[in-house]
Design an enzyme around this catalytic site. Structure first.
Site, PDB file in Angstrom:
ATOM      1  N   CYS A   2       0.824  -1.215   0.000  1.00  0.00           N
ATOM      2  CA  CYS A   2       0.000   0.000   0.000  1.00  0.00           C
ATOM      3  C   CYS A   2       0.855   1.260   0.000  1.00  0.00           C
ATOM      4  O   CYS A   2       1.961   1.272   0.529  1.00  0.00           O
ATOM      5  CB  CYS A   2      -0.881   0.018   1.236  1.00  0.00           C
ATOM      6  N   ARG A  27       5.336   0.174  -6.165  1.00  0.00           N
ATOM      7  CA  ARG A  27       5.294  -0.641  -4.950  1.00  0.00           C
ATOM      8  C   ARG A  27       4.397  -1.863  -5.112  1.00  0.00           C
ATOM      9  O   ARG A  27       4.485  -2.799  -4.315  1.00  0.00           O
ATOM     10  CB  ARG A  27       4.786   0.200  -3.777  1.00  0.00           C
ATOM     11  N   TRP A  77      -2.918  -2.740  -1.522  1.00  0.00           N
ATOM     12  CA  TRP A  77      -2.538  -4.111  -1.857  1.00  0.00           C
ATOM     13  C   TRP A  77      -3.278  -4.982  -0.856  1.00  0.00           C
ATOM     14  O   TRP A  77      -3.022  -4.909   0.343  1.00  0.00           O
ATOM     15  CB  TRP A  77      -1.025  -4.266  -1.737  1.00  0.00           C
ATOM     16  N   ASN A 103      -2.026   2.325   5.946  1.00  0.00           N
ATOM     17  CA  ASN A 103      -1.137   1.196   5.638  1.00  0.00           C
ATOM     18  C   ASN A 103      -0.900   0.416   6.927  1.00  0.00           C
ATOM     19  O   ASN A 103      -0.863   1.010   8.005  1.00  0.00           O
ATOM     20  CB  ASN A 103       0.224   1.683   5.142  1.00  0.00           C
ATOM     21  N   GLY A 104      -0.665  -0.876   6.814  1.00  0.00           N
ATOM     22  CA  GLY A 104      -0.389  -1.674   8.011  1.00  0.00           C
ATOM     23  C   GLY A 104      -1.574  -2.576   8.331  1.00  0.00           C
ATOM     24  O   GLY A 104      -2.511  -2.711   7.526  1.00  0.00           O
ATOM     25  N   GLU A 485      19.308 -17.045  -6.755  1.00  0.00           N
ATOM     26  CA  GLU A 485      18.847 -15.711  -7.146  1.00  0.00           C
ATOM     27  C   GLU A 485      18.400 -15.699  -8.620  1.00  0.00           C
ATOM     28  O   GLU A 485      17.392 -15.083  -8.966  1.00  0.00           O
ATOM     29  CB  GLU A 485      19.974 -14.692  -6.888  1.00  0.00           C
ATOM     30  N   LYS A 489      14.608 -14.740  -9.837  1.00  0.00           N
ATOM     31  CA  LYS A 489      14.339 -13.663 -10.798  1.00  0.00           C
ATOM     32  C   LYS A 489      13.474 -14.171 -11.934  1.00  0.00           C
ATOM     33  O   LYS A 489      12.515 -13.533 -12.334  1.00  0.00           O
ATOM     34  CB  LYS A 489      15.681 -13.147 -11.325  1.00  0.00           C
ATOM     35  N   GLU A 492       9.791 -14.833 -10.672  1.00  0.00           N
ATOM     36  CA  GLU A 492       8.956 -13.695 -10.260  1.00  0.00           C
ATOM     37  C   GLU A 492       8.545 -12.808 -11.417  1.00  0.00           C
ATOM     38  O   GLU A 492       7.459 -12.224 -11.379  1.00  0.00           O
ATOM     39  CB  GLU A 492       9.602 -12.887  -9.126  1.00  0.00           C
ATOM     40  N   HIS A 508      19.845 -36.011  -5.600  1.00  0.00           N
ATOM     41  CA  HIS A 508      19.145 -36.516  -4.412  1.00  0.00           C
ATOM     42  C   HIS A 508      17.631 -36.347  -4.538  1.00  0.00           C
ATOM     43  O   HIS A 508      16.931 -36.358  -3.536  1.00  0.00           O
ATOM     44  CB  HIS A 508      19.654 -35.800  -3.159  1.00  0.00           C
ATOM     45  N   LYS A 607       6.706  -4.273  -3.816  1.00  0.00           N
ATOM     46  CA  LYS A 607       8.106  -3.879  -3.695  1.00  0.00           C
ATOM     47  C   LYS A 607       8.605  -4.006  -2.267  1.00  0.00           C
ATOM     48  O   LYS A 607       9.691  -4.491  -2.022  1.00  0.00           O
ATOM     49  CB  LYS A 607       8.294  -2.438  -4.188  1.00  0.00           C
TER      50      LYS A 607
END
Ligand code: M6R
Length: 612
Positions: A2, A27, A77, A103-104, A485, A489, A492, A508, A607
């Site tokens: 948010c 964001r 969000w 927000n929160g 990483e 990438k 996502e 394995h 974000k």
């Protein structure tokens, strides 16, 4: 996640609010809305989807006639309830007097809601924020500031909020606990935002609120900042050191591509003025430790999430290799739930681009509760983690707008390498070894430029593999975190299922999945572990998996092991890890573009993740 922007001044507020919302788009969000105070009347518009939808609605319904010069706005969000117009902010209280953006998370909102319902309050959304708005309304007796203080005393959880009240049409109130709020001080106008990028177009003079701060603003500016006991507090005005240009795409198709190409400069900024070639060490004054204190540190605990966690894993190798310091990497989200042992003389390091990640912040507080000195490695200056950690090192990577983290990762790795160098010089690392490492660090930007010159070749390879639904990334040693990483990438931003694995672990279990439709990207650079990974690559080929290698330029024998090769300049292992990451960022980027994905704002992602 948010975002909040609010305005009080003498210009039409809706224009400034919509522009601010656009700046917050990076964001991640799923709906947006705004309220303006028009002649003692609250007027709210909300819409699902992009800010552009809201802009169209504003232009359609208000036909550019709104002259209201006070307002609040939000990108949401979804956390409580679906992304619908009813759940979008701002929320208005039942009496239609108070409008709030928040927000929160209000953790006790259900209990508060039941109590309010018992008093006859009706709710129109599933959100905790509407409950907070009505709670403030319940306490309102003609003084909005007093009502906010009283209401917040009953709230458990986190908030960054801004609100207006139609009975007091020249006042804007904001408050913070656990979710950032920044005040922008302009000329005859004041702004409130959850993120500096929404403010820089209007002012560089900002105040970062601390937890439990409440600020009251009128048309002349800030009238009061006080805490929950109504004791006045004083907060410094700070100058933001980046401008709007730094937060825009600069001619690239996407922020992500811009940020990938910015890495030579970003990396240079991480070590400029921080290397002492004479002594073969790093300066890093933000650590603020004497050599004696550094020698006393005998263990390093690192915690982070996502991409930052992968940087932390590389940091672990650095601390062990260069400083002989036992190191543990922790999923920040798990740290406080497993009763970790924090011994005397442990140095804890929290790594976070945004400095606002809730899980990482919780780990910081847990480590501090257990008596650790916690150091922050953050990018966003003034962010919560940066402020709450005792000391730390900033990345100086500049704003990272794309949701997918790129330059933050490579600069985090660079900072960790410098930290290991500094600690190493207090332990067993000799001066000449230190000087050598300084030179390697210094050579990195130029070597990244060489990788960036390979962009067209990497794109060709990416286009060849864009149609595969699964990919394995394998690596060993320093290349293991890079494999993780690289896979993160790809998944996502392109929504391809990708797994990062230690090359030796493949046999394995996951090797059962290999077949001609599952390419393997093996990191086979000419550093320690290369011989072993060749064996692993043979295992993949025997299962008919197409193989893409990263290999060191000039290492021509690698051609015989691969279907395609991404060439990486020759470099020491830590630098090779950075260079290879840059190549994998480009690979993911080109695949995502070819698959027509929303590269900068991938679905379901935000974000900065300010919920646990
Ligand atoms: O701001 P932080 O570094 O604390 O963020 C941690 C993760 O949320 C972040 O790295 C995330 O994994 C990125 N989307 C990766 O590109």
């Amino acid at each position: 996640m948010c975002g909040i922007i609010a305005y009080i001044g003498n210009k039409p507020a809706h224009d400034i609010l919509i522009t601010g919302l656009h700046r917050l788009e990076y964001r991640g969000y799923d709906s947006a809305g705004l309220t303006v105070m028009d002649d003692k009347k609250i007027q709210t518009l909300r819409s699902v989807g992009k800010v552009a939808n809201l802009r169209n609605k504003v232009e359609g319904e208000w036909k550019d006639n709104s002259k209201a010069s006070l307002g609040i706005a939000h990108t949401r969000w979804a956390t409580h309830g679906l992304p619908t117009e009813e759940n979008a902010h701002p929320h208005t209280d039942m009496k239609g007097k108070i409008s709030i953006v928040h927000n929160g998370i209000i953790e006790n909102y259900k209990q508060l809601k039941s109590k309010l319902e018992a008093k006859g309050y009706k709710f129109h959304s599933e959100t905790d924020s509407e409950v907070l708005c009505n709670l403030i309304s319940e306490f309102y007796q003609g003084d909005i500031e007093e009502a906010v203080v009283q209401a917040l005393k009953h709230v458990e959880g986190t908030y960054g909020l801004a609100l207006v009240c139609s009975d007091e049409p020249d006042r804007l109130i904001a408050a913070r606990k656990g979710s950032p709020i920044i005040i922008g001080i302009g000329n005859g106008e004041t702004l409130v935002a959850s993120d500096v990028s929404a403010l820089v177009q209007y002012t560089k003079q900002v105040i970062y609120l601390d937890d439990n701060d409440i600020v009251c603003i009128n048309r002349e500016g800030i009238t009061d900042i006080f805490d929950m006991t109504k004791t006045p507090v004083s907060r410094d005005v700070q100058e933001v050191d980046w401008d709007l240009g730094a937060a825009e795409k600069g001619g690239y198709d996407h922020y992500m591509l811009k940020e990938i190409f910015e890495q030579p400069e970003a990396i240079t900024n991480t070590f400029r003025g921080r290397l002492n070639y004479e002594e073969g060490t790093a300066i890093l004054s933000g650590l603020n430790l004497t050599p004696k204190e550094m020698v006393d540190i005998n263990r390093v605990l690192v915690f982070a999430c996502g991409t930052s966690l992968h940087a932390a894993m590389l940091g672990q190798y650095f601390f062990e290799d260069f400083a002989q310091l036992p190191s543990n990497v922790n999923h920040a989200a798990e740290f406080r739930y497993r009763n970790p042992i924090v011994e005397r003389n442990t140095m804890a390091i929290a790594i976070s681009q945004s400095g606002e990640t809730a899980d990482t912040l919780a780990a910081v507080r847990e480590a501090q509760r257990k008596g650790a000195n916690v150091f922050g490695v953050c990018n966003v200056v003034g962010s919560t983690i940066a402020r709450e950690t005792d000391r730390g090192v900033y990345l100086h990577a500049g704003p990272e707008i794309s949701v997918a983290s790129t330059k933050a990762f490579t600069t985090q790795v660079m900072v960790l390498l410098q930290m290991a160098l500094k600690f190493g010089r207090c332990h067993r690392l000799s001066r000449s070894e230190g000087v050598k490492l300084c030179r390697e660090i210094e050579s990195t930007p130029e070597l990244i430029r060489e990788v960036l010159k390979e962009a067209e070749n990497i794109k060709k390879i990416a286009l060849k593999y864009k149609g595969f639904d699964n990919t394995f990334y394998i690596g060993r040693g320093y290349m293991y975190p890079v494999a993780l990483e690289g896979a993160l990438k790809l998944k996502e931003i392109s929504y391809i299922h990708a797994e990062g694995y230690h090359a030796a672990e493949l046999k394995h279990g996951p090797i059962a999945l290999l077949e001609e439709n599952v390419p393997v990207l093996a990191l086979a650079n000419d550093i320690d572990g290369k011989d072993k990974i060749i064996g692993n690559v043979e295992e993949c080929k025997a299962r008919k998996s197409p193989v893409i290698l990263t290999a060191t330029k000039g290492d021509d024998e690698m051609k015989s092991y691969s279907d395609d090769i991404i060439w990486i300049p020759k470099a020491s292992a830590p630098v090779a890890a950075i260079l290879t990451t840059v190549a994998l960022q480009l690979y993911s980027y080109y695949i995502a573009v070819a698959r027509e994905c929303n590269v900068d704002q991938p679905r379901n992602l935000a974000k900065s993740v300010t919920v646990e």
